[in-house]
Scaffold this motif. Sequence first.
Motif, short mmCIF file in Angstrom:
data_model
loop_
_atom_site.label_atom_id
_atom_site.label_comp_id
_atom_site.label_asym_id
_atom_site.label_seq_id
_atom_site.Cartn_x
_atom_site.Cartn_y
_atom_site.Cartn_z
N PRO A 132 -4.43 9.51 -4.24
CA PRO A 132 -5.10 8.30 -3.77
C PRO A 132 -4.22 7.36 -2.96
N ILE A 133 -4.86 6.34 -2.46
CA ILE A 133 -4.17 5.20 -1.85
C ILE A 133 -3.95 4.20 -2.98
N CYS A 190 -10.28 6.21 -7.35
CA CYS A 190 -9.85 7.57 -7.68
C CYS A 190 -10.17 7.84 -9.15
N ARG A 220 -8.89 9.01 -1.70
CA ARG A 220 -8.57 9.43 -0.33
C ARG A 220 -9.11 10.83 -0.06
N VAL A 262 -2.96 0.57 -4.06
CA VAL A 262 -2.81 -0.78 -3.51
C VAL A 262 -2.24 -1.65 -4.63
N ILE A 321 0.86 -1.18 0.00
CA ILE A 321 0.00 0.00 0.00
C ILE A 321 0.89 1.23 0.00
N GLU A 322 0.55 2.15 -0.89
CA GLU A 322 1.35 3.38 -1.03
C GLU A 322 0.38 4.57 -0.95
N ILE A 323 0.72 5.55 -0.16
CA ILE A 323 -0.10 6.76 -0.07
C ILE A 323 0.51 7.80 -1.00
#
Length: 63
Positions: free
Chosen positions: A15-16, A52, A42, A18, A8-10
């Motif tokens: 957005p997040i 997103c 997000r 995945v 998971i990357e913010i």
Amino acid sequence: MDNNQNKIEIAANGPILVHGTIEIKHSNGTVETKEKMVALCRCGASTTKPYCDGTHRKIDFKG
Ligand code: FES
């Protein structure tokens, strides 16, 4: 990255993300499988939630 591992990357002001093969169970019970990566909203402004749609740029989301 190991193909069997999810990550998971913010995204900055976005957005997040995945990464990996993701099974998404929606609130109406339908299930979708996304391969490789999915971007989850997000900022709360997407018209295609939970995904997103790029609206975070239009509203200048910071977070
Ligand atoms: S994070 Fe992209 S539309 Fe909300």
